[in-house]
Write a protein that holds these residues in place. Structure first.
Motif, PDB file in Angstrom:
ATOM      1  N   ALA A 120      42.620  43.897  37.448  1.00 21.22           N
ATOM      2  CA  ALA A 120      43.126  42.743  36.708  1.00 21.22           C
ATOM      3  C   ALA A 120      42.841  41.443  37.450  1.00 21.22           C
ATOM      4  N   LEU A 121      42.973  41.458  38.781  1.00 17.10           N
ATOM      5  CA  LEU A 121      42.650  40.265  39.564  1.00 17.10           C
ATOM      6  C   LEU A 121      41.179  39.892  39.414  1.00 17.10           C
ATOM      7  N   PHE A 122      40.298  40.872  39.459  1.00 15.92           N
ATOM      8  CA  PHE A 122      38.873  40.600  39.258  1.00 15.92           C
ATOM      9  C   PHE A 122      38.619  40.073  37.851  1.00 15.92           C
ATOM     10  N   GLN A 123      39.277  40.652  36.862  1.00 15.33           N
ATOM     11  CA  GLN A 123      39.054  40.219  35.484  1.00 15.33           C
ATOM     12  C   GLN A 123      39.516  38.785  35.257  1.00 15.33           C
ATOM     13  N   GLU A 124      40.602  38.396  35.913  1.00 16.13           N
ATOM     14  CA  GLU A 124      41.110  37.038  35.729  1.00 16.13           C
ATOM     15  C   GLU A 124      40.257  35.995  36.448  1.00 16.13           C
ATOM     16  N   ARG A 125      39.655  36.372  37.574  1.00 20.77           N
ATOM     17  CA  ARG A 125      38.961  35.392  38.416  1.00 20.77           C
ATOM     18  C   ARG A 125      37.452  35.388  38.251  1.00 20.77           C
ATOM     19  N   THR A 126      36.892  36.268  37.427  1.00 16.05           N
ATOM     20  CA  THR A 126      35.442  36.387  37.294  1.00 16.05           C
ATOM     21  C   THR A 126      34.990  35.834  35.951  1.00 16.05           C
ATOM     22  N   PRO A 127      33.912  35.023  35.923  1.00 20.70           N
ATOM     23  CA  PRO A 127      33.352  34.583  34.644  1.00 20.70           C
ATOM     24  C   PRO A 127      32.966  35.782  33.780  1.00 20.70           C
ATOM     25  N   GLU A 128      33.191  35.674  32.489  1.00 24.30           N
ATOM     26  CA  GLU A 128      32.995  36.818  31.595  1.00 24.30           C
ATOM     27  C   GLU A 128      31.565  37.353  31.653  1.00 24.30           C
ATOM     28  N   ASP A 129      30.591  36.469  31.738  1.00 28.97           N
ATOM     29  CA  ASP A 129      29.196  36.906  31.758  1.00 28.97           C
ATOM     30  C   ASP A 129      28.844  37.717  32.996  1.00 28.97           C
ATOM     31  N   TRP A 130      29.632  37.553  34.055  1.00 26.06           N
ATOM     32  CA  TRP A 130      29.342  38.223  35.313  1.00 26.06           C
ATOM     33  C   TRP A 130      30.273  39.386  35.603  1.00 26.06           C
ATOM     34  N   LEU A 131      31.218  39.665  34.695  1.00 27.16           N
ATOM     35  CA  LEU A 131      32.258  40.643  35.019  1.00 27.16           C
ATOM     36  C   LEU A 131      31.673  42.024  35.295  1.00 27.16           C
ATOM     37  N   THR A 132      30.778  42.501  34.420  1.00 22.02           N
ATOM     38  CA  THR A 132      30.206  43.836  34.615  1.00 22.02           C
ATOM     39  C   THR A 132      29.456  43.920  35.933  1.00 22.02           C
ATOM     40  N   THR A 133      28.668  42.891  36.236  1.00 17.01           N
ATOM     41  CA  THR A 133      27.886  42.900  37.478  1.00 17.01           C
ATOM     42  C   THR A 133      28.787  42.880  38.701  1.00 17.01           C
ATOM     43  N   VAL A 134      29.831  42.061  38.660  1.00 17.53           N
ATOM     44  CA  VAL A 134      30.738  41.960  39.804  1.00 17.53           C
ATOM     45  C   VAL A 134      31.509  43.270  40.006  1.00 17.53           C
ATOM     46  N   LEU A 135      31.940  43.895  38.925  1.00 19.74           N
ATOM     47  CA  LEU A 135      32.650  45.161  39.059  1.00 19.74           C
ATOM     48  C   LEU A 135      31.734  46.259  39.592  1.00 19.74           C
ATOM     49  N   ALA A 136      30.449  46.213  39.203  1.00 24.00           N
ATOM     50  CA  ALA A 136      29.492  47.172  39.763  1.00 24.00           C
ATOM     51  C   ALA A 136      29.323  46.960  41.263  1.00 24.00           C
ATOM     52  N   ALA A 137      29.245  45.689  41.673  1.00 21.79           N
ATOM     53  CA  ALA A 137      29.135  45.396  43.104  1.00 21.79           C
ATOM     54  C   ALA A 137      30.401  45.837  43.841  1.00 21.79           C
ATOM     55  N   ARG A 138      31.553  45.664  43.201  1.00 24.46           N
ATOM     56  CA  ARG A 138      32.817  46.113  43.796  1.00 24.46           C
ATOM     57  C   ARG A 138      32.791  47.611  44.053  1.00 24.46           C
ATOM     58  N   SER A 139      32.355  48.372  43.063  1.00 31.81           N
ATOM     59  CA  SER A 139      32.316  49.823  43.217  1.00 31.81           C
ATOM     60  C   SER A 139      31.371  50.239  44.338  1.00 31.81           C
ATOM     61  N   ALA A 140      30.207  49.577  44.410  1.00 27.34           N
ATOM     62  CA  ALA A 140      29.250  49.913  45.463  1.00 27.34           C
ATOM     63  C   ALA A 140      29.830  49.623  46.847  1.00 27.34           C
ATOM     64  N   ALA A 141      30.541  48.509  46.966  1.00 27.38           N
ATOM     65  CA  ALA A 141      31.104  48.144  48.272  1.00 27.38           C
ATOM     66  C   ALA A 141      32.216  49.094  48.697  1.00 27.38           C
ATOM     67  N   LEU A 142      32.968  49.621  47.721  1.00 30.24           N
ATOM     68  CA  LEU A 142      34.116  50.475  48.046  1.00 30.24           C
ATOM     69  C   LEU A 142      33.741  51.934  48.254  1.00 30.24           C
ATOM     70  N   LEU A 143      32.488  52.268  47.966  1.00 26.89           N
ATOM     71  CA  LEU A 143      32.094  53.666  47.955  1.00 26.89           C
ATOM     72  C   LEU A 143      32.272  54.345  49.310  1.00 26.89           C
ATOM     73  N   THR A 144      32.161  53.579  50.386  1.00 27.16           N
ATOM     74  CA  THR A 144      32.212  54.182  51.722  1.00 27.16           C
ATOM     75  C   THR A 144      33.605  54.174  52.348  1.00 27.16           C
ATOM     76  N   ALA A 145      34.550  53.451  51.768  1.00 30.75           N
ATOM     77  CA  ALA A 145      35.809  53.190  52.470  1.00 30.75           C
ATOM     78  C   ALA A 145      36.577  54.467  52.801  1.00 30.75           C
ATOM     79  N   ALA A 146      37.007  55.213  51.782  1.00 25.66           N
ATOM     80  CA  ALA A 146      37.812  56.411  52.036  1.00 25.66           C
ATOM     81  C   ALA A 146      37.044  57.484  52.804  1.00 25.66           C
ATOM     82  N   PRO A 147      35.753  57.766  52.471  1.00 21.54           N
ATOM     83  CA  PRO A 147      35.045  58.779  53.259  1.00 21.54           C
ATOM     84  C   PRO A 147      34.907  58.429  54.733  1.00 21.54           C
ATOM     85  N   VAL A 148      34.665  57.138  55.047  1.00 22.56           N
ATOM     86  CA  VAL A 148      34.566  56.749  56.452  1.00 22.56           C
ATOM     87  C   VAL A 148      35.916  56.948  57.143  1.00 22.56           C
TER      88      VAL A 148
END
Length: 426
Positions: free
Chosen positions: A343-371
């Motif tokens: 919800a924080l990302f959705q409120e603070r991200t321009p609509e045209d960029w939301l899908t791209t930003v959420l994809a980047a978010r997922s890529a960045a978080l992919l290593t956190a718990a396994p590491v």
């Protein structure tokens, strides 16, 4: 006025089942989710059983990490070849790979050759395409459903994953009293084989859409990450989420070793811990609608601190009934975090960029718990399960306090120029 009759499905979800492809896919996705839920217990428990004396913690940590971490490598290494595949083929490829490698675990166990190194290698091979499979799953939902039904489909599929955290560990705990956890991992393999077959059959249901699929990765994820870095608030919630997931990682290693070593109990108790955590997480997630009426940042930071507090009793040698209750309460607290961070990302991200930003978010978080999980093995071996669980909780509380202090300082910094300007004009 007569009230409308009660129907088994809410109005939002009923139109989804008019689509043949969705009707085929949902049961197979639910089966694979249940298989993964069982593996939450089985993967770590089998690692403890096959580890050499005194090596349970590092082997369990390596096994749990191998079940997820190679997906981050696969997302980068195989992108050149996989990003152009239709979503159906991505989902099927990941499912076949997981079915093949996980299926080798019970075979190696039965043959008496399941060495810890081989076990970790099989788990790593099973997960190498999993990031692409996840991307293919949600892209396939977008492909087979009209736009107005995609949100409901995503919610229904996500709820399947949450429910598997409840049913999977409980079922694994029950089965492990009769069979080796290696055979439970084999059931996970069967569930992915079912999903692979169903995904392959979707060609008939989706028609020409699968041959003209939009690539899962359109090459903008790097630009999306740059956009996040230019916005301090988005960067802050991304860093907070990564740190929270990282600190959660050691819990997956320390908890089974706490059950076996400190409590001298069996897999049934481990299943109970995870089942009650899952029940709490579902309850917390259902409450997210009410939570969203509150300020998102303060509530999010409160969730982080609350989850940390739920882990501290493990270090105080609290009775089992207390630690089980705290872990269940921790699930209630932890449950809404993902929805609120989105919800924080959705409120603070321009609509045209939301899908791209959420994809980047997922890529960045992919290593956190396994590491975090990979580090949890050596830490548990050196310190013991109880101190690691408590240290994870204390570090998580410190994370919340630090994030709150940085946010307050950021507000002061942003408001200071305006105040100084008023002084100069006064």
């Amino acid at each position: 006025m007569t009230p409308p009759p009660t129907r088994p499905l809410p109005l939002t979800y009923r139109p989804l089942f008019a689509h043949r492809a969705f009707r085929r896919l949902l049961p197979a996705l639910a089966a694979s989710d249940l298989g993964d839920g069982m593996s939450v217990v089985a993967v770590a428990w089998l690692a403890v059983l096959i580890a050499p004396p005194g090596q349970s913690a590092p082997v369990a940590g390596a096994a749990v990490a191998a079940y997820a971490l190679p997906g981050a490598v696969g997302a980068l290494v195989f992108g050149r070849w996989l990003r152009r595949l239709p979503p159906r083929r991505l989902l099927a490829a990941d499912s076949w790979v997981r079915a093949l490698f996980l299926g080798c675990v019970p075979l190696a166990w039965a043959a008496g050759v399941l060495h810890p190194v081989l076990y970790v290698a099989l788990l790593a091979g099973s997960s190498v395409l999993h990031a692409w499979g996840s991307a293919g799953k949600y892209s396939l939902l977008a492909q087979v459903l009209p736009q107005e039904q995609r949100l409901a489909a995503n919610a229904l599929v996500s709820s399947s994953g949450s429910a598997s955290v409840i049913a999977g560990p409980a079922l694994a705990g029950f089965l492990a009293t009769a069979v080796s956890p290696a055979w439970i991992v084999g059931l996970d393999a069967v569930s992915f084989a079912v999903l692979a077959v169903q995904a392959s059959r979707l060609d008939d249901a989706t028609g020409e859409a699968t041959t003209t699929a939009v690539p899962v990765d359109d090459g903008r994820s790097v630009a999306g990450l740059r956009l996040v870095c230019r916005q301090p608030e988005l960067l802050g919630i991304l860093a907070l989420t990564w740190s929270l997931n990282f600190l959660y990682g050691p819990v997956e290693v320390a908890l089974p070793l706490h059950v076996t070593g400190d409590l001298h109990s069996g897999v049934g108790l481990l299943g109970l811990y995870w089942t009650l955590f899952g029940v709490g997480a579902v309850v917390g997630a259902l409450a997210v609608g009410a939570l969203r009426r509150l300020p998102l940042w303060p509530v999010t930071l409160g969730i982080v601190a609350g989850w940390g507090l739920a882990l501290v009793p493990f270090g105080l040698e609290a009775p089992v009934c207390v630690s089980v209750t705290c872990f269940a309460l921790g699930g209630v607290i932890y449950g809404p975090f993902t929805a609120l961070s989105f919800a924080l990302f959705q409120e603070r991200t321009p609509e045209d960029w939301l899908t791209t930003v959420l994809a980047a978010r997922s890529a960045a978080l992919l290593t956190a718990a396994p590491v975090g999980t990979a580090l949890g093995g050596p830490l548990t071996a050196a310190l013991g399960p109880r101190p690691v669980l408590a240290a994870s909780g204390i570090a998580t509380i410190a994370l919340a306090v630090t994030a709150a202090a940085m946010r307050v300082q950021g507000h002061r910094t942003r408001s200071r120029p305006a105040g100084e300007a008023m002084d100069r004009t006064g």
